[in-house]
Design a protein around this motif. Structure first.
Motif, PDB file in Angstrom:
ATOM      1  N   TRP A 311       0.882  -1.173   0.000  1.00 29.03           N
ATOM      2  CA  TRP A 311       0.000   0.000   0.000  1.00 29.03           C
ATOM      3  C   TRP A 311       0.920   1.223   0.000  1.00 29.03           C
ATOM      4  N   VAL A 312       0.459   2.350  -0.516  1.00 32.30           N
ATOM      5  CA  VAL A 312       1.321   3.531  -0.574  1.00 32.30           C
ATOM      6  C   VAL A 312       1.842   3.899   0.823  1.00 32.30           C
ATOM      7  N   VAL A 388      -4.393   6.526   9.387  1.00 30.35           N
ATOM      8  CA  VAL A 388      -4.463   6.795   7.947  1.00 30.35           C
ATOM      9  C   VAL A 388      -5.354   5.787   7.247  1.00 30.35           C
ATOM     10  N   GLY A 389      -5.998   6.225   6.180  1.00 29.33           N
ATOM     11  CA  GLY A 389      -6.695   5.300   5.296  1.00 29.33           C
ATOM     12  C   GLY A 389      -8.169   5.584   5.148  1.00 29.33           C
ATOM     13  N   GLU A 390      -8.791   6.066   6.193  1.00 33.26           N
ATOM     14  CA  GLU A 390     -10.209   6.397   6.181  1.00 33.26           C
ATOM     15  C   GLU A 390     -10.394   7.499   7.210  1.00 33.26           C
ATOM     16  N   PRO A 391     -11.536   8.152   7.164  1.00 33.63           N
ATOM     17  CA  PRO A 391     -11.803   9.084   8.262  1.00 33.63           C
ATOM     18  C   PRO A 391     -11.807   8.290   9.572  1.00 33.63           C
ATOM     19  N   ASP A 413      -4.215  12.359  12.749  1.00 28.82           N
ATOM     20  CA  ASP A 413      -5.043  11.782  11.693  1.00 28.82           C
ATOM     21  C   ASP A 413      -4.534  12.353  10.386  1.00 28.82           C
ATOM     22  N   THR A 414      -3.919  11.508   9.562  1.00 30.50           N
ATOM     23  CA  THR A 414      -3.194  11.982   8.388  1.00 30.50           C
ATOM     24  C   THR A 414      -3.969  11.699   7.113  1.00 30.50           C
ATOM     25  N   TRP A 415      -4.353  12.751   6.398  1.00 30.94           N
ATOM     26  CA  TRP A 415      -5.056  12.558   5.123  1.00 30.94           C
ATOM     27  C   TRP A 415      -4.074  12.659   3.963  1.00 30.94           C
ATOM     28  N   TRP A 416      -4.119  11.674   3.108  1.00 31.04           N
ATOM     29  CA  TRP A 416      -3.365  11.703   1.857  1.00 31.04           C
ATOM     30  C   TRP A 416      -3.814  10.544   0.995  1.00 31.04           C
ATOM     31  N   GLN A 417      -3.166  10.359  -0.162  1.00 29.61           N
ATOM     32  CA  GLN A 417      -3.584   9.356  -1.133  1.00 29.61           C
ATOM     33  C   GLN A 417      -2.369   8.789  -1.860  1.00 29.61           C
ATOM     34  N   THR A 418      -2.577   7.665  -2.540  1.00 26.26           N
ATOM     35  CA  THR A 418      -1.531   7.134  -3.410  1.00 26.26           C
ATOM     36  C   THR A 418      -1.046   8.263  -4.325  1.00 26.26           C
ATOM     37  N   ASP A 502     -12.529  13.340  -2.651  1.00 22.35           N
ATOM     38  CA  ASP A 502     -13.064  13.268  -1.295  1.00 22.35           C
ATOM     39  C   ASP A 502     -13.925  14.489  -0.971  1.00 22.35           C
ATOM     40  N   LEU A 514     -12.669  15.223   7.057  1.00 20.55           N
ATOM     41  CA  LEU A 514     -12.869  14.447   5.840  1.00 20.55           C
ATOM     42  C   LEU A 514     -14.176  13.677   5.938  1.00 20.55           C
ATOM     43  N   ARG A 517     -15.343   9.436   0.322  1.00 21.00           N
ATOM     44  CA  ARG A 517     -15.359   9.634  -1.124  1.00 21.00           C
ATOM     45  C   ARG A 517     -16.684  10.278  -1.534  1.00 21.00           C
ATOM     46  N   LYS A 614      -9.872  -0.404   3.734  1.00 21.61           N
ATOM     47  CA  LYS A 614     -10.993   0.487   3.424  1.00 21.61           C
ATOM     48  C   LYS A 614     -12.270  -0.324   3.221  1.00 21.61           C
TER      49      LYS A 614
HETATM   50  C1  6R9 Z   1      -2.885   6.889   2.145  1.00 24.88           C
HETATM   51  C2  6R9 Z   1      -4.066   6.238   1.508  1.00 24.88           C
HETATM   52  C3  6R9 Z   1      -6.779   7.376  -0.472  1.00 24.88           C
HETATM   53  C4  6R9 Z   1      -8.176   7.653   0.071  1.00 24.88           C
HETATM   54  C5  6R9 Z   1      -8.460   9.118   0.209  1.00 24.88           C
HETATM   55  C6  6R9 Z   1      -9.525   9.098   1.296  1.00 24.88           C
HETATM   56  C7  6R9 Z   1      -9.076   7.997   2.206  1.00 24.88           C
HETATM   57  C8  6R9 Z   1      -6.932   8.292   3.522  1.00 24.88           C
HETATM   58  C9  6R9 Z   1      -7.639   9.436   5.218  1.00 24.88           C
HETATM   59  C10 6R9 Z   1      -8.717   9.228   4.352  1.00 24.88           C
HETATM   60  C11 6R9 Z   1     -10.106  10.428   5.724  1.00 24.88           C
HETATM   61  C12 6R9 Z   1      -7.887  10.188   6.417  1.00 24.88           C
HETATM   62  N1  6R9 Z   1      -8.242   8.492   3.312  1.00 24.88           N
HETATM   63  N2  6R9 Z   1      -6.548   8.854   4.680  1.00 24.88           N
HETATM   64  N3  6R9 Z   1      -9.951   9.717   4.600  1.00 24.88           N
HETATM   65  N4  6R9 Z   1      -9.137  10.662   6.616  1.00 24.88           N
HETATM   66  N5  6R9 Z   1      -6.926  10.415   7.327  1.00 24.88           N
HETATM   67  O1  6R9 Z   1      -4.989   5.825   2.163  1.00 24.88           O
HETATM   68  O2  6R9 Z   1      -4.019   6.155   0.129  1.00 24.88           O
HETATM   69  O3  6R9 Z   1      -5.094   3.972  -0.516  1.00 24.88           O
HETATM   70  O4  6R9 Z   1      -4.744   5.848  -2.199  1.00 24.88           O
HETATM   71  O5  6R9 Z   1      -6.481   6.004  -0.422  1.00 24.88           O
HETATM   72  O6  6R9 Z   1      -8.300   7.132   1.385  1.00 24.88           O
HETATM   73  O7  6R9 Z   1     -10.760   8.782   0.752  1.00 24.88           O
HETATM   74  O8  6R9 Z   1      -8.901   9.663  -1.006  1.00 24.88           O
HETATM   75  P1  6R9 Z   1      -5.061   5.430  -0.808  1.00 24.88           P
END
Ligand code: 6R9
Length: 652
Positions: A311-312, A388-391, A413-418, A502, A514, A517, A614
């Motif tokens: 996973w990223v 990380v990964g979801e709200p 609580d860290t928000w980011w994406q691949t 998001d 957050l 999606r 997720k």
């Molecule tokens: C790192 C990772 C990305 C999607 C992203 C969002 C959700 C990730 C989150 C979060 C709320 C957080 N997401 N972290 N939503 N709060 N702290 O998860 O990458 O697998 O690409 O997913 O995950 O919806 O758009 P990835």
């Protein structure tokens, strides 16, 4: 604005606040001034962060944004990622420092110092070269969580081959599609790995996949489980080829924009997207964010990110960020309940882990198992917890802080994406007064906002779409082989803005929450309601550990809210039957308002999740709308949907 264009409702009220502990605040790596410093001159700020790395040739320009959305960071600069992650620490006299404490699921373990890692990466680099891999070639990696996984990634980075790691456990079909899209020359795999107390085979899946992959010349196989595997002429055993290589290899510098890796995200529809990350900007931002968000003190901290490297999160925060910073990390091979449900906490106790990073899904699972399990272990070494990964539902946040962090540790609580490559929105543990459920503020150097459907910034208190307004160093550069899809997917919804997919809201202080999606947002009687808020309301009931919410077509309201819940371990009292379900429905109505009251709630033993944890709401929507269940190939556990369907022969 018509009703259906109305931005997301802003229902959830949360008033708890957790200021940083004084001691942490005083000595934190990053202080409040960083925000102003970055805002004053963003590019100068990132140029300073790039100086954390060792460059063989300095860059001429920080950012070339003359052809948006195609960015070039640190133009003309050259560096080697593996040198930055390994060799330079050895050269600085830290060869004996532990890079990885690796813990196998059966209880075996291996310690790799930076000097060990250097030798292993050099040998693996020489082996790849012997197999004909050259700079610019692609290498697929399909391995369990064993040391050879980061070693293979670093070996690719060292020689300039672009890696594409595919989650161990993805099907032969999924692997084949990814190998073909990237036209990989070699695939690195193993006989298998240990999961849930037994060996699980990988090589047989690769054998099936490579039947339809004309580009693959060799399959490089690590021995992990010792199980029998079929041998084919293109197979090469890691032990044979890597072990006899020289421990010396001179790292060549690569251009700052040289492709470092491709990582596929499945998205909701269509063929997987090969997200491309490059060298200098990516390493700069993962190193900086790991330093800032976890307050990493490399000399004293022991860091553990429980994610899978496939996973990223594993790429950026097990391999590249921590190693660039010279950290000591834990890697664990298996599942959290093997051989017992306290395995993670036992591991934290064993290695005296100070910084721990995991996903909300794991936290909710631990809530379900019960508070008494972590209570048996000494977790007093912990000082920062990440998610990380979801709200993260406020209740899960508070549980994490209380039962794992003894009410002392900040939760980030860290928000980011691949696609973003690195953390974008997060508290800073020494600065931010945390709010349970909020990712809070864009990090220094990141310009993000919440906009309405016209792309206009919403005022505080408003909700809408999360966008990034300025390029950032670790941003994806394109979708591999498909620039057009890159532009269309991420840069065409709002002109000049990166749209992440998001939904989010800004609270009265301007902090970010957050909401999941935007595809998951429900439209109930003309109101957009986020699944996240209803899920969080359910999880705030003392008898609920996990909840997933979907909108199912409803003749009266447009969409009806259907919820799936998992009761909390040892909750006591009735956790099934009409009485309990009514209690939950009323609880949601009380917390969020009657509009958010679920039409139907079902108690289930498990929820369908991806390998990165997720919830796959799409499959639950199939159940709620009485359809046959769609594609389940990216589920972590393919038996889950059977468990749910069995429990609910008809989900009316
Ligand atoms: C790192 C990772 C990305 C999607 C992203 C969002 C959700 C990730 C989150 C979060 C709320 C957080 N997401 N972290 N939503 N709060 N702290 O998860 O990458 O697998 O690409 O997913 O995950 O919806 O758009 P990835």
């Amino acid at each position: 604005m018509s009703q259906s264009q109305e931005t997301l409702s802003n229902l959830l009220q949360e008033t708890r606040r957790f200021p940083p502990p004084a001691e942490l605040a005083e000595s934190a790596n990053v202080q409040a001034g960083a925000y102003d410093e970055a805002a004053a001159d963003r590019l100068a700020f990132w140029a300073r962060q790039a100086e954390r790395l060792t460059w063989s040739k300095p860059w001429a320009e920080v950012l070339d944004w003359s052809n948006p959305p195609f960015a070039k960071w640190f133009v003309g600069g050259e560096l080697n990622v593996a040198y930055n992650c390994v060799d330079r620490h050895v050269e600085a006299g830290k060869g004996a420092k532990v890079a990885f404490h690796w813990e196998g699921e059966p209880g075996d373990s291996r310690t790799l110092t930076y000097a060990d890692l250097q030798r292993e990466v050099n040998k693996a680099s020489n082996a790849l070269l012997e197999l004909g891999v050259r700079k610019g070639d692609r290498v697929a990696i399909y391995l369990p969580m064993i040391p050879e996984l980061p070693i293979s990634m670093l070996a690719c980075a060292r020689i300039g081959a672009t890696h594409s790691v595919v989650f161990g456990g993805f099907s032969a079909d999924a692997l084949r599609t990814r190998i073909n899209d990237a036209e990989a020359k070699v695939v690195v795999t193993s006989d298998g790995g240990f999961r849930r107390g037994k060996p699980s085979a990988l090589k047989s899946i690769v054998d099936e996949a490579v039947e339809g992959t004309p580009s693959i010349e060799h399959v490089l196989v690590v021995r992990r489980t010792g199980e029998e595997v079929a041998e084919n002429s293109r197979d090469v055993w890691w032990n044979d080829i890597v072990e006899r290589q020289s421990e010396e290899h001179t790292a060549e510098p690569h251009d700052a924009e040289h492709p470092l890796y491709i990582l596929y995200t499945s998205g909701t529809t269509g063929k997987p997207k090969g997200i491309l990350h490059t060298t200098g900007g990516y390493l700069t931002q993962v190193a900086y964010t790991h330093h800032a968000v976890f307050d990493l003190k490399p000399e004293t901290d022991v860091y553990w990110c429980s994610a899978d490297i496939g996973w990223v999160t594993g790429h950026s925060y097990i391999v590249y960020g921590p190693l660039a910073n010279g950290a000591t990390s834990v890697i664990y091979e298996g599942t959290p309940d093997t051989p017992h449900k306290g395995r993670w906490w036992e591991t934290i106790q064993k290695y005296k882990v100070t910084l721990f990073y995991t996903a909300p899904t794991a936290i909710r699972t631990c809530m379900k198992w019960g508070d008494e399990i972590p209570a048996e272990f000494d977790l007093s070494s912990l000082r920062v917890l990440g998610s990380v990964g979801e709200p993260i539902n406020p209740e899960a946040y508070v549980w994490y802080r209380e039962h794992i962090g003894a009410n002392r540790t900040p939760v980030v609580d860290t928000w980011w994406q691949t696609e973003t490559g690195a953390i974008m929105i997060s508290p800073l543990p020494g600065v931010t007064s945390g709010k349970p459920g909020a990712a809070m503020t864009p990090l220094p150097g990141v310009v993000a906002d919440v906009v309405d459907d016209q792309g206009r910034s919403v005022p505080n208190g408003g909700g809408g779409f999360l966008v990034v307004k300025e390029p950032w160093p670790a941003m994806l550069r394109t979708i591999w082989g498909d620039d057009e899809r890159f532009v269309k997917t991420y840069w065409s919804r709002f002109e000049g803005l990166y749209f992440a997919g998001d939904g989010a809201k800004k609270d009265e202080d301007g902090d970010f929450w957050l909401l999941g999606r935007v595809d998951d947002v429900m439209l109930v009687s003309g109101h957009n309601i986020s699944t996240t808020e209803v899920e969080s309301a359910l999880v705030s009931h003392p008898k609920v550990a996990e909840a997933a919410v979907v909108g199912a077509t409803d003749p009266v309201t447009g969409q009806g809210i259907v919820a799936f819940v998992i009761p909390r371990g040892g909750a006591g009292g009735e956790v099934e039957g009409e009485e309990f379900l009514k209690e939950l429905r009323d609880h949601v109505a009380k917390t969020l308002g009657p509009i958010a009251k679920p039409r139907q709630i079902m108690v289930v033993p498990e929820l369908p999740k991806t390998r990165s944890g997720k919830i796959m709401r799409r499959l639950l929507r199939d159940v709620a709308e009485n359809r046959s269940i769609g594609d389940v190939t990216t589920l972590a556990d393919s038996t889950v949907m059977d468990l749910i369907s069995e429990k609910l022969p008809s989900a009316k």
